[in-house]
Design a protein around this motif. Structure first.
Motif, mmCIF file in Angstrom:
data_model
loop_
_atom_site.group_PDB
_atom_site.id
_atom_site.type_symbol
_atom_site.label_atom_id
_atom_site.label_comp_id
_atom_site.label_asym_id
_atom_site.label_seq_id
_atom_site.Cartn_x
_atom_site.Cartn_y
_atom_site.Cartn_z
ATOM 1 N N SER A 155 84.812 -32.878 -15.027
ATOM 2 C CA SER A 155 84.406 -34.067 -14.287
ATOM 3 C C SER A 155 82.995 -33.917 -13.728
ATOM 4 C CB SER A 155 85.401 -34.339 -13.154
ATOM 5 O OG SER A 155 85.483 -33.227 -12.276
ATOM 6 N N VAL A 157 86.177 -39.439 -28.359
ATOM 7 C CA VAL A 157 85.034 -38.526 -28.401
ATOM 8 C C VAL A 157 84.022 -38.957 -29.451
ATOM 9 C CG1 VAL A 157 84.316 -36.157 -28.862
ATOM 10 C CG2 VAL A 157 86.398 -36.593 -27.541
ATOM 11 N N ILE A 178 81.090 -43.565 -23.011
ATOM 12 C CA ILE A 178 82.365 -42.920 -22.704
ATOM 13 C C ILE A 178 83.142 -43.697 -21.649
ATOM 14 C CG2 ILE A 178 81.389 -41.420 -20.923
ATOM 15 C CD1 ILE A 178 84.114 -40.457 -23.456
ATOM 16 N N THR A 230 85.659 -43.007 -15.635
ATOM 17 C CA THR A 230 85.843 -42.120 -16.798
ATOM 18 C C THR A 230 86.700 -40.920 -16.445
ATOM 19 O OG1 THR A 230 83.661 -42.786 -17.593
ATOM 20 C CG2 THR A 230 84.653 -40.838 -18.603
ATOM 21 N N ILE A 231 86.466 -40.334 -15.287
ATOM 22 C CA ILE A 231 87.242 -39.156 -14.873
ATOM 23 C C ILE A 231 88.712 -39.518 -14.734
ATOM 24 C CG2 ILE A 231 87.638 -37.570 -12.939
ATOM 25 C CD1 ILE A 231 84.534 -37.624 -12.552
ATOM 26 N N LEU A 257 80.375 -35.338 -16.135
ATOM 27 C CA LEU A 257 80.395 -36.798 -16.087
ATOM 28 C C LEU A 257 79.709 -37.309 -14.822
ATOM 29 C CD1 LEU A 257 84.067 -37.345 -17.295
ATOM 30 C CD2 LEU A 257 82.026 -38.239 -18.440
ATOM 31 N N ILE A 260 82.739 -34.497 -21.483
ATOM 32 C CA ILE A 260 84.058 -34.784 -20.918
ATOM 33 C C ILE A 260 84.836 -33.524 -20.595
ATOM 34 C CG2 ILE A 260 84.213 -37.005 -22.116
ATOM 35 C CD1 ILE A 260 86.101 -35.661 -24.129
ATOM 36 N N ALA A 316 86.931 -44.086 -23.014
ATOM 37 C CA ALA A 316 88.000 -43.357 -22.314
ATOM 38 C C ALA A 316 89.094 -44.297 -21.806
ATOM 39 C CB ALA A 316 87.421 -42.521 -21.174
ATOM 40 N N MET A 331 90.188 -39.792 -18.205
ATOM 41 C CA MET A 331 90.349 -38.514 -18.896
ATOM 42 C C MET A 331 91.541 -37.727 -18.358
ATOM 43 S SD MET A 331 88.246 -38.620 -21.303
ATOM 44 C CE MET A 331 88.791 -37.025 -21.928
ATOM 45 N N MET A 387 77.452 -36.777 -25.485
ATOM 46 C CA MET A 387 78.660 -35.961 -25.536
ATOM 47 C C MET A 387 78.366 -34.467 -25.658
ATOM 48 S SD MET A 387 81.963 -35.916 -25.442
ATOM 49 C CE MET A 387 82.281 -37.669 -25.584
#
Length: 594
Positions: free
Chosen positions: A156, A413, A423, A59-60, A159, A153, A427, A63, A175
């Motif tokens: 990081s 989002v 997510i 995810t990081i 997350l 988000i 993402a 993003m 979220m």
């Protein structure tokens, strides 16, 4: 105490040493820890490489790419120009609005990208209204940090904490689970900055719009030399490397005698009375003049225009935190080939240096003065290792893609917030949508990802697994409980917040969370309280760090451009950290009951 526990404790000590020093970069340190765990047999290969497939890691990375897509629309640049115009007429109200906008933007995209875009905007605003840019750059950084903690988000770290909790059998965070306390911290932070912080920030950078040559004190390091009639350079294309061999000098430009104001490229042939504009100290120039075919020109007051002839530009750029350049010597980077640039000076760890630049080991936040071709500024701007702090509107924005990018971000989002998909699914899907719709190219998406952070997660997350597997986490948890149990669970939670604050001032936010969050989960289980308030104390404390310029990458970004001293962050940041610790102790148990 078993061998495995002793080994893990030894690795924890090694981790703190490596992360707190410059012995190796933090991503290499993380891989060293991973290799040690695999070689010892404590973790299986599947457990050891679980960090690469961890939802937080994926995810990081996604993003980072989504934030790059939003950056390339130029939307934030337009917002910056808008605030720049408004603040000339009504400074304080529009400063508040701008900082709130920065906080909001940082809630949904990488706050480093937001700060990068607004640094030159803030410097321009300060110059227009006649105050020191130092007064505004620190509030800019703090506003980005305040906003980042408000959503899953936004940073990081959030997350990562959510993923660590899920791995240990508890429910992850949604979220906007971080928003209630995030808004408390944001409100308190803004009140603190506007009542005390901004006034207390020293005016390090000059208040008036000044010359970069003056800011970097270049007057004694620029010299014009005239080519005499007896020179063997005449009739040849200048070989700058041969001319300045074993000298700490750079030939910046050649001025032809028949064109008084035109800077010529070094590919032209040298003629009598041509001028060589050179960067270097008087001692090094004296060595060059032993040739006896070059003569001093009368000195004059140096201005930026002297280095901006024709296609030439003078650019201030900061080294991005956690970039591939950190730890590398300036001499190892071929600025001429890579950017068509010559480094003139560098502000390293708050100290200005114009000599022996090649010996400087670069760090995040270092500010450099570069003399370069205007045509290559775009190359510099596209390199994630640098943040241009003196040039506005160098990005060629894809304004036509703004509605598409905003729609994709809203879907990423919104779908995650409604629980329709996690997510970790939305993402990467958002990145694919941006590539398909030509908002960003595949290469830009890969380049936007900070691979050093990704490798940090790959290496450090398995250490948390080892802490759990060997029972080392249980021992640490029992020790904390013994020390604080008489004061109750709130005191234990408060202790985690304070401990994380201290450790994060030494090592990176993600590393501190990866080490402490598993222990917080263990403590919560042993004393029979909810996991969420314990790990949230760790997450908030890791993000809300203001004591040093290196505790958070947003602060690192403004360290050089603001010309701050190290202690400036302690002076402004320590009271803010103490305020947030008190608020966290009082209010986290209210929002998230123990």
């Amino acid at each position: 105490m078993s061998f495995e526990i002793i080994f893990v404790f030894g690795l924890l000590g090694l981790a703190l040493f490596l992360f707190a020093t410059d012995y190796v970069s933090f991503d290499v340190a993380a891989i060293i820890l991973l290799v040690c765990l695999l070689a010892s047999g404590i973790l299986t290969p599947e457990e050891g490489f679980s960090g690469a497939s961890n939802p937080a890691t994926i995810t990081i990375a996604a993003m980072f790419a989504i934030s790059e897509g939003l950056r390339r629309t130029g939307l934030l640049n337009k917002a910056g120009n808008f605030f720049c115009d408004k603040m000339e007429d009504r400074f304080w109200p529009w400063l508040l609005v701008m900082l709130l906008f920065v906080s909001f933007a940082s809630s949904f995209m990488n706050n480093t990208a937001v700060i990068m875009i607004f640094i030159p905007v803030v410097i321009d605003i300060a110059n227009r209204i006649g105050i020191s840019p130092s007064k505004l750059l620190m509030p800019l950084s703090f506003a980005g940090i305040f906003g980042g903690i408000s959503t899953l988000i936004g940073t990081s770290t959030n997350l990562l904490v959510s993923s660590i909790v899920e791995e240990r059998g508890a429910a992850g965070f949604d979220m906007f689970d971080f928003s209630a306390m995030g808004l408390v911290f944001l409100g308190a932070g803004f009140i603190y900055m506007f009542l005390y912080g901004i006034k207390a920030i020293p005016s390090r950078r000059k208040e008036e719009e000044s010359e970069l040559t003056s800011e970097f004190e270049m007057a004694e390091y620029l010299t014009d030399l005239r080519v005499k009639s007896n020179s063997d350079l005449i009739g040849n294309v200048l070989d700058t490397g041969e001319l300045t061999r074993e000298l700490d000098l750079d030939v910046l430009r050649i001025f032809k005698s028949e064109h008084d104001s035109s800077a010529q490229r070094s590919e032209v042939k040298i003629q009598e009375d041509d001028l060589l504009r050179i960067r270097g100290s008087a001692d090094e120039i004296e060595k060059l003049l032993r040739r006896e075919d070059l003569a001093f020109q009368p000195p004059h007051e140096w201005m930026d225009t002297d280095l901006k002839h024709g296609r030439d530009a003078l650019v201030e750029a900061a080294v991005a935190p956690e970039s591939s350049l950190e730890g590398r010597k300036l001499s190892d980077i071929d600025f001429g080939e890579r950017f068509g640039a010559v480094p003139l000076a560098i502000r390293h760890h708050g100290r200005l240096q114009q000599e022996k630049l090649g010996d400087v080991k670069l760090s995040g936040g270092d500010a450099m003065l570069l003399n370069m071709s205007k045509e290559r500024i775009q190359d510099l701007n596209n390199d994630p290792a640098f943040v241009i702090t003196s040039e506005l509107d160098v990005l060629r924005p894809r304004t036509e893609k703004t509605p598409v990018v905003l729609t994709i971000l809203a879907l990423v989002v919104g779908i995650a917030a409604l629980g329709l998909a996690p997510i970790v699914v939305t993402a990467p899907a958002g990145v694919i949508a941006m590539i398909i719709t030509n908002c960003i190219s595949t290469e830009e998406a890969y380049t936007a990802i900070n691979w050093k952070i990704i490798m940090l997660l790959v290496g450090v997350l398995p250490l948390g697994t080892a802490i759990d597997k060997t029972g080392a986490g249980a021992m640490i948890a029992e020790t904390m409980i013994i020390l604080l149990q008489d004061f109750g669970p709130v005191a234990i939670m408060s202790g985690f917040y304070l401990l994380t604050t201290v450790i994060t001032s030494i090592i990176s936010t993600n590393a501190s969370v990866a080490l402490l969050a598993p222990i917080a989960v263990e403590v919560a289980g042993q004393i029979g309280v909810n996991t969420e308030p314990m790990v949230l104390a760790v997450s908030y404390a890791a993000c809300l760090t203001f004591i040093t310029p290196f505790g958070h990458h947003a602060n690192t970004l403004i360290y050089g451009p603001g010309q701050y001293e190290f202690t400036d962050f302690t002076k402004i940041g320590l009271p803010l950290n103490l305020l947030f610790w008190i608020l966290a102790t009082l209010l986290i148990p209210v929002v998230w009951p123990l």
